[in-house]
Design an enzyme around this catalytic site. Structure first.
Site, PDB file in Angstrom:
ATOM      1  N   TYR A   8       0.829  -1.216   0.000  1.00 41.80           N
ATOM      2  CA  TYR A   8       0.000   0.000   0.000  1.00 41.80           C
ATOM      3  C   TYR A   8       0.865   1.269   0.000  1.00 41.80           C
ATOM      4  CZ  TYR A   8      -4.421  -2.308  -0.091  1.00 41.80           C
ATOM      5  OH  TYR A   8      -5.497  -3.041  -0.528  1.00 41.80           O
ATOM      6  N   GLN A  29     -14.943   3.997  -6.972  1.00 44.60           N
ATOM      7  CA  GLN A  29     -14.317   2.806  -6.374  1.00 44.60           C
ATOM      8  C   GLN A  29     -12.848   3.090  -6.100  1.00 44.60           C
ATOM      9  OE1 GLN A  29     -15.860  -0.866  -8.842  1.00 44.60           O
ATOM     10  NE2 GLN A  29     -15.974   0.993 -10.044  1.00 44.60           N
ATOM     11  N   VAL A  40      -9.396   4.618  -4.563  1.00 40.86           N
ATOM     12  CA  VAL A  40      -8.932   4.965  -3.218  1.00 40.86           C
ATOM     13  C   VAL A  40      -7.857   6.053  -3.278  1.00 40.86           C
ATOM     14  CG1 VAL A  40      -9.472   2.670  -2.296  1.00 40.86           C
ATOM     15  CG2 VAL A  40      -7.180   3.096  -3.223  1.00 40.86           C
ATOM     16  N   HIS A  88     -14.741   2.318  -1.807  1.00 41.62           N
ATOM     17  CA  HIS A  88     -13.703   1.357  -1.411  1.00 41.62           C
ATOM     18  C   HIS A  88     -12.666   1.968  -0.468  1.00 41.62           C
ATOM     19  CE1 HIS A  88     -14.577  -1.504  -5.061  1.00 41.62           C
ATOM     20  NE2 HIS A  88     -15.537  -1.482  -4.165  1.00 41.62           N
ATOM     21  N   CYS A 141      -1.771   3.163  15.870  1.00 43.28           N
ATOM     22  CA  CYS A 141      -2.699   4.174  16.365  1.00 43.28           C
ATOM     23  C   CYS A 141      -2.145   4.710  17.694  1.00 43.28           C
ATOM     24  CB  CYS A 141      -4.038   3.476  16.591  1.00 43.28           C
ATOM     25  SG  CYS A 141      -5.327   4.508  17.285  1.00 43.28           S
ATOM     26  N   CYS A 193      -3.529   4.565  20.398  1.00 38.35           N
ATOM     27  CA  CYS A 193      -3.880   3.605  21.460  1.00 38.35           C
ATOM     28  C   CYS A 193      -2.910   2.430  21.507  1.00 38.35           C
ATOM     29  CB  CYS A 193      -5.313   3.098  21.267  1.00 38.35           C
ATOM     30  SG  CYS A 193      -5.483   1.863  19.948  1.00 38.35           S
ATOM     31  N   GLY A 206     -14.652   4.341 -16.798  1.00 39.98           N
ATOM     32  CA  GLY A 206     -13.365   3.717 -16.488  1.00 39.98           C
ATOM     33  C   GLY A 206     -13.423   2.629 -15.441  1.00 39.98           C
ATOM     34  N   ASN A 236     -15.483   4.391 -21.698  1.00 43.05           N
ATOM     35  CA  ASN A 236     -14.404   3.423 -21.444  1.00 43.05           C
ATOM     36  C   ASN A 236     -13.605   3.246 -22.736  1.00 43.05           C
ATOM     37  OD1 ASN A 236     -12.926   0.921 -20.732  1.00 43.05           O
ATOM     38  ND2 ASN A 236     -14.383   0.812 -19.036  1.00 43.05           N
TER      39      ASN A 236
HETATM   40  P1  OAD Z   1     -10.214  -2.167 -13.419  1.00 43.41           P
HETATM   41  O1  OAD Z   1      -8.747  -2.137 -13.511  1.00 43.41           O
HETATM   42  O2  OAD Z   1     -10.890  -3.485 -13.237  1.00 43.41           O
HETATM   43  O3  OAD Z   1     -10.841  -1.532 -14.740  1.00 43.41           O
HETATM   44  C1  OAD Z   1     -10.364  -0.335 -15.296  1.00 43.41           C
HETATM   45  C2  OAD Z   1     -11.250   0.017 -16.476  1.00 43.41           C
HETATM   46  O4  OAD Z   1     -10.848   1.275 -16.967  1.00 43.41           O
HETATM   47  C3  OAD Z   1     -11.173  -0.971 -17.650  1.00 43.41           C
HETATM   48  O5  OAD Z   1     -12.486  -1.285 -18.087  1.00 43.41           O
HETATM   49  C4  OAD Z   1     -10.406  -0.198 -18.718  1.00 43.41           C
HETATM   50  O6  OAD Z   1     -10.829  -0.546 -20.027  1.00 43.41           O
HETATM   51  C5  OAD Z   1     -10.802   1.226 -18.373  1.00 43.41           C
HETATM   52  N1  OAD Z   1      -9.846   2.286 -18.775  1.00 43.41           N
HETATM   53  C6  OAD Z   1      -8.480   2.250 -18.750  1.00 43.41           C
HETATM   54  N2  OAD Z   1      -7.972   3.435 -19.112  1.00 43.41           N
HETATM   55  C7  OAD Z   1      -9.021   4.251 -19.374  1.00 43.41           C
HETATM   56  C8  OAD Z   1      -9.143   5.617 -19.787  1.00 43.41           C
HETATM   57  N3  OAD Z   1      -8.075   6.387 -19.990  1.00 43.41           N
HETATM   58  N4  OAD Z   1     -10.389   6.118 -19.957  1.00 43.41           N
HETATM   59  C9  OAD Z   1     -11.489   5.346 -19.757  1.00 43.41           C
HETATM   60  N5  OAD Z   1     -11.421   4.059 -19.369  1.00 43.41           N
HETATM   61  C10 OAD Z   1     -10.220   3.519 -19.173  1.00 43.41           C
HETATM   62  O7  OAD Z   1     -10.628  -1.131 -12.274  1.00 43.41           O
HETATM   63  P2  OAD Z   1     -12.005  -1.015 -11.484  1.00 43.41           P
HETATM   64  O8  OAD Z   1     -13.158  -1.316 -12.342  1.00 43.41           O
HETATM   65  O9  OAD Z   1     -11.963   0.284 -10.788  1.00 43.41           O
HETATM   66  O10 OAD Z   1     -11.162  -3.163  -5.588  1.00 43.41           O
HETATM   67  O11 OAD Z   1     -11.846  -2.170 -10.413  1.00 43.41           O
HETATM   68  C11 OAD Z   1     -12.851  -2.318  -9.444  1.00 43.41           C
HETATM   69  C12 OAD Z   1     -12.255  -2.775  -8.150  1.00 43.41           C
HETATM   70  O12 OAD Z   1     -11.490  -3.969  -8.373  1.00 43.41           O
HETATM   71  C13 OAD Z   1     -11.249  -1.816  -7.546  1.00 43.41           C
HETATM   72  O13 OAD Z   1     -11.825  -0.821  -6.762  1.00 43.41           O
HETATM   73  C14 OAD Z   1     -10.396  -2.729  -6.721  1.00 43.41           C
HETATM   74  C15 OAD Z   1     -10.201  -3.808  -7.755  1.00 43.41           C
HETATM   75  O14 OAD Z   1      -9.774  -5.042  -7.340  1.00 43.41           O
HETATM   76  C16 OAD Z   1     -10.549  -3.559  -4.475  1.00 43.41           C
HETATM   77  O15 OAD Z   1      -9.343  -3.510  -4.319  1.00 43.41           O
HETATM   78  C17 OAD Z   1     -11.489  -4.049  -3.425  1.00 43.41           C
END
Ligand code: OAD
Length: 259
Positions: free
Chosen positions: A75, A109, A111, A127, A165, A167, A204, A230
């Site tokens: 992280y 979603q 962080v 998230h 923390c 604590c 995205g 996307n």
């Molecule tokens: P992903 O990495 O799964 O998806 C990213 C999306 O962004 C894909 O559909 C790409 O095609 C699109 N993309 C990439 N570049 C782009 C751009 N310049 N403009 C528009 N679209 C673009 O990420 P998330 O969907 O956010 O959760 O993933 C969801 C969750 O899965 C995250 O919050 C995280 C992950 O595991 C946890 O860690 C709990």
């Protein structure tokens, strides 16, 4: 610009702008793709984090129980990538939507905190936020604990040196891991906004991680127009009313110019 002078998305952009202008409530749901143009890695796809790292080793409660140091190091590495990033034109356009559109709610979603940096006043960070720590004993949240200290603590030796923390209990990153529930208060606010939305922009995100992946269907059920922005197809693409294919950092400012 290409989109305004007859590019492939020109007609669809104008149509989306029309629908947005007339809508009483708009929701935007963002994922890692909106930050890709800021240099923050996405999770899936050719360069995605889950190509190199295993979620089960780094982003689950079990992983943290087994090896908190490894999880913290990952992280803190991600933080260092994000610290070097700045909001891109997509984040900035969404921040301005807040003042240009009626009842605009931003759900993310991500962080990385880049929506706030761009000026969005109240993004619902479903998230969590990588810049915060959370006490593993009391659950209290610590905003921006000093990164340099944590980095040293997390890499300097014994497990007792983990970020702590006041604590005395170990801190964890204030993010949602696989196998954990989302903050119910945030989910309630998000679902209420989704239900009342007349337009939902899905930007995205690969739209596969639940419960957030269920939001577009919920909006659609309530009669909202679903617009996907996307660079590639997702499981949502076939159900979207309009698909704007391209980079959010280009399409969102182009859309804003038409409002
Ligand atoms: P992903 O990495 O799964 O998806 C990213 C999306 O962004 C894909 O559909 C790409 O095609 C699109 N993309 C990439 N570049 C782009 C751009 N310049 N403009 C528009 N679209 C673009 O990420 P998330 O969907 O956010 O959760 O993933 C969801 C969750 O899965 C995250 O919050 C995280 C992950 O595991 C946890 O860690 C709990």
């Amino acid at each position: 610009m290409m989109e305004e002078s007859g590019g492939p998305n020109a007609g669809d952009l104008a149509r989306v702008a029309d629908v947005l202008r007339g809508a009483h409530a708009v929701v935007a749901l963002t994922g890692a793709g909106i930050s890709a143009e800021s240099g923050v890695p996405t999770f899936r796809g050719a360069e995605g984090l889950w190509r190199t790292y295993r979620a089960e080793d780094l982003a689950t409660p079990d992983a943290f129980r087994r090896d908190p140091r490894l999880v913290w190091e990952w992280y803190l590495w991600r933080r260092s990538r994000i610290a070097a990033a700045r909001p891109n034109p997509g984040h900035l356009a969404l921040a301005r939507f807040e003042t240009r559109l009626r009842q605009f709610t931003l759900l993310t979603q991500n962080v990385d905190g880049l929506h706030r940096q761009a000026g969005s006043r109240d993004p619902i960070e479903l998230h969590g936020n990588i810049w915060r720590g959370r006490c593993t004993a009391s659950g209290c949240v610590i905003s921006r604990p000093p990164v340099a200290d944590e980095l040293m603590a997390a890499t300097s030796g014994a497990p007792s040196d983990l970020p702590r923390c006041a604590c005395g209990a170990v801190l964890r990153p204030d993010v949602v891991w696989f196998g954990e529930g989302l903050d119910p208060e945030k989910v309630d606010r998000a679902v209420a906004a989704v239900r009342r939305s007349k337009v939902m922009l899905v930007i995205g995100t690969s739209a596969i991680v639940y419960p957030v992946a269920a939001f577009p269907a919920l909006a659609r059920h309530g009669g909202a127009t679903i617009v996907e922005i996307n660079v590639a197809d997702t499981p949502l693409t076939g159900d979207a009313d309009v698909v704007l294919r391209g980079a959010s950092g280009e399409l969102l400012p182009a859309l804003e110019r038409l409002l």
